[in-house]
Design a protein around this motif. Structure first.
Motif, short mmCIF file in Angstrom:
data_model
loop_
_atom_site.label_atom_id
_atom_site.label_comp_id
_atom_site.label_asym_id
_atom_site.label_seq_id
_atom_site.Cartn_x
_atom_site.Cartn_y
_atom_site.Cartn_z
N LYS A 69 0.83 -1.22 0.00
CA LYS A 69 0.00 0.00 0.00
C LYS A 69 0.86 1.26 0.00
O LYS A 69 0.64 2.18 -0.80
CB LYS A 69 -0.92 -0.02 1.23
CG LYS A 69 -1.74 1.24 1.42
CD LYS A 69 -2.55 1.17 2.69
CE LYS A 69 -1.66 1.24 3.92
NZ LYS A 69 -2.44 1.29 5.18
N GLU A 70 1.84 1.30 0.88
CA GLU A 70 2.67 2.50 1.02
C GLU A 70 3.49 2.77 -0.24
O GLU A 70 3.68 3.94 -0.61
CB GLU A 70 3.60 2.36 2.23
CG GLU A 70 2.88 2.38 3.57
CD GLU A 70 2.11 3.67 3.80
OE1 GLU A 70 2.58 4.74 3.37
OE2 GLU A 70 1.02 3.61 4.42
N LYS A 73 1.08 4.31 -2.76
CA LYS A 73 0.72 5.66 -2.30
C LYS A 73 1.82 6.66 -2.63
O LYS A 73 1.56 7.76 -3.13
CB LYS A 73 0.48 5.66 -0.78
CG LYS A 73 -0.91 5.25 -0.36
CD LYS A 73 -1.03 5.15 1.14
CE LYS A 73 -0.67 6.44 1.85
NZ LYS A 73 -0.81 6.33 3.32
N GLN A 77 1.78 9.98 -5.26
CA GLN A 77 2.17 11.34 -4.87
C GLN A 77 3.27 11.88 -5.77
O GLN A 77 3.25 13.06 -6.17
CB GLN A 77 2.62 11.34 -3.41
CG GLN A 77 1.49 11.03 -2.43
CD GLN A 77 1.99 10.74 -1.02
OE1 GLN A 77 3.18 10.86 -0.74
NE2 GLN A 77 1.09 10.32 -0.15
N ASN A 95 -14.19 1.77 -3.20
CA ASN A 95 -14.05 2.65 -2.04
C ASN A 95 -12.96 2.17 -1.08
O ASN A 95 -12.27 2.98 -0.45
CB ASN A 95 -15.39 2.77 -1.30
CG ASN A 95 -16.40 3.60 -2.06
OD1 ASN A 95 -16.03 4.58 -2.71
ND2 ASN A 95 -17.67 3.23 -2.00
N GLU A 99 -9.78 4.40 -0.07
CA GLU A 99 -9.46 4.63 1.34
C GLU A 99 -8.04 4.18 1.68
O GLU A 99 -7.31 4.91 2.36
CB GLU A 99 -10.47 3.88 2.21
CG GLU A 99 -10.28 4.13 3.71
CD GLU A 99 -11.29 3.38 4.55
OE1 GLU A 99 -11.08 3.31 5.77
OE2 GLU A 99 -12.28 2.88 3.99
N LYS A 100 -7.65 3.00 1.18
CA LYS A 100 -6.32 2.48 1.49
C LYS A 100 -5.22 3.37 0.90
O LYS A 100 -4.19 3.60 1.54
CB LYS A 100 -6.17 1.06 0.94
CG LYS A 100 -6.97 0.01 1.70
CD LYS A 100 -6.32 -0.36 3.02
CE LYS A 100 -7.13 -1.37 3.81
NZ LYS A 100 -7.22 -2.68 3.15
N LEU A 101 -5.44 3.86 -0.30
CA LEU A 101 -4.41 4.67 -0.97
C LEU A 101 -4.54 6.15 -0.64
O LEU A 101 -3.73 6.96 -1.10
CB LEU A 101 -4.50 4.46 -2.48
CG LEU A 101 -4.24 3.02 -2.96
CD1 LEU A 101 -4.37 2.94 -4.48
CD2 LEU A 101 -2.86 2.54 -2.53
N GLU A 102 -5.57 6.49 0.14
CA GLU A 102 -5.78 7.86 0.62
C GLU A 102 -5.81 8.86 -0.55
O GLU A 102 -5.11 9.87 -0.55
CB GLU A 102 -4.70 8.25 1.63
CG GLU A 102 -4.75 7.40 2.89
CD GLU A 102 -3.68 7.78 3.90
OE1 GLU A 102 -3.03 8.82 3.72
OE2 GLU A 102 -3.50 7.04 4.88
N ILE A 103 -6.65 8.53 -1.54
CA ILE A 103 -6.85 9.45 -2.64
C ILE A 103 -8.27 10.00 -2.58
O ILE A 103 -9.07 9.56 -1.77
CB ILE A 103 -6.56 8.78 -4.00
CG1 ILE A 103 -7.28 7.43 -4.11
CG2 ILE A 103 -5.08 8.58 -4.19
CD1 ILE A 103 -7.00 6.68 -5.39
N LYS A 104 -8.58 10.97 -3.44
CA LYS A 104 -9.84 11.70 -3.30
C LYS A 104 -11.05 10.87 -3.72
O LYS A 104 -10.92 9.74 -4.16
CB LYS A 104 -9.76 12.99 -4.12
CG LYS A 104 -8.72 13.97 -3.56
CD LYS A 104 -8.71 15.24 -4.36
CE LYS A 104 -7.66 16.22 -3.79
NZ LYS A 104 -7.61 17.47 -4.59
N GLU A 105 -12.20 11.49 -3.60
CA GLU A 105 -13.45 10.79 -3.86
C GLU A 105 -13.66 10.52 -5.34
O GLU A 105 -13.03 11.12 -6.21
CB GLU A 105 -14.62 11.61 -3.32
CG GLU A 105 -14.62 11.73 -1.79
CD GLU A 105 -15.80 12.55 -1.30
OE1 GLU A 105 -16.57 13.02 -2.14
OE2 GLU A 105 -15.92 12.71 -0.08
#
Length: 273
Positions: A69-70, A73, A77, A95, A99-105
């Motif tokens: 995941k990291e 991510k 970036q 979703n 959520e895991k990759l912390e990207i937008k909606e």
């Protein structure tokens, strides 16, 4: 970042259609089965196709491992992505990835049925049954990470609405978890389960015959028994229920019906009456 999602059940041809959809919408990045793909190159991630089991493949596809995941991510970036296409079997899976990759909606959800005909989906499903999976990158990208697996190239031209053409290359791969093979449960094993469940009913004097009929996606069970108490006739529904429940629980095979034929009452009981 605009997030596009291509959603559809497993094996319906999402990875096959992904490059055309991305090309049509000028999307240069795709997230599919644990991989971050830029144009025709894998730039981060670990393919779920390299997993040894289906469960492991699913976990990779939703970036369950923290290191996996990291790394993805960080690459997202670094790339400063403006558009990305995420492939998933459901909105829930999309979703989870977001959520895991912390990207937008989400910006737009596209169902596979919106871009594929029923015939195309049917062909994709048949191909999946044969163990074939598609990764939307050229074979040359896959070979270094999938040594020893069955790999074939798939090329086709795609014409956009403005009449510009693009040669799109994909890779057909047969992952480890696809060619482990099917497993079979011998009918004798099922008969033993039925015999064991039936033996729990003390008023059954004898099991004369057990037949298990294969109905492709389910089975039919026929049981011929002798009983030593006429009241057991009323309890036949309970026998049917228990046999169905426990065969399905033990074998994961769907039991369509359980027929019970009472051949005779025990002679001792008949003489007493």
């Amino acid at each position: 970042m605009k997030i596009y999602a291509l959603v559809g059940p497993s094996g319906t041809g999402k990875s096959y259609k992904a490059l055309e959809l991305a090309y049509e919408n000028e999307i240069e990045y795709i997230i599919d089965d644990g991989l971050l793909i830029h144009k025709n190159k894998i730039i981060a991630g670990i393919s779920a196709k390299q997993a040894k089991t289906v469960i492991e493949a699913v976990k990779r596809a939703i970036f369950n491992d923290i290191n996996h995941k990291e790394s993805v991510k960080l690459k997202i970036q670094e790339e400063k992505i403006d558009k990305v296409l995420i492939l998933g079997t459901s909105n829930k899976m999309i979703n989870q990835i977001i959520e895991k990759l912390e990207i937008k909606e989400l910006y737009k959800i596209i169902n596979i049925k919106d871009i594929s005909s029923n015939r195309e989906i049917s062909i994709a499903k048949e191909s999946r049954k044969r163990g074939n999976h598609i990764i939307p990158v050229p074979t040359i990208e896959i070979k270094p990470i999938a040594s020893g697996l069955s790999i074939n190239s798939l090329k086709r031209f795609f014409k956009r609405n403005n009449n510009t053409c693009k040669l799109i290359e994909k890779t057909i791969i047969r992952p480890t978890f696809s060619y482990i093979g099917k497993f079979f449960i011998n009918s004798n094993v099922i008969e033993q389960i039925i015999s064991y469940e039936t033996s729990k009913f003390k008023k059954i004097d004898k099991i004369n015959k057990i037949e298990v009929t294969n109905l492709n996606n389910s089975i039919k069970i026929f049981l011929n028994i002798n009983i030593n108490d006429i009241t057991q006739i009323k309890e036949s529904f309970e026998i049917q229920k228990k046999i169905k429940e426990n065969v399905e629980k033990t074998t994961l095979i769907n039991v369509e019906k359980v027929d019970i034929y009472i051949n005779r009452l025990k002679r001792d009981y008949m003489s007493k009456s």
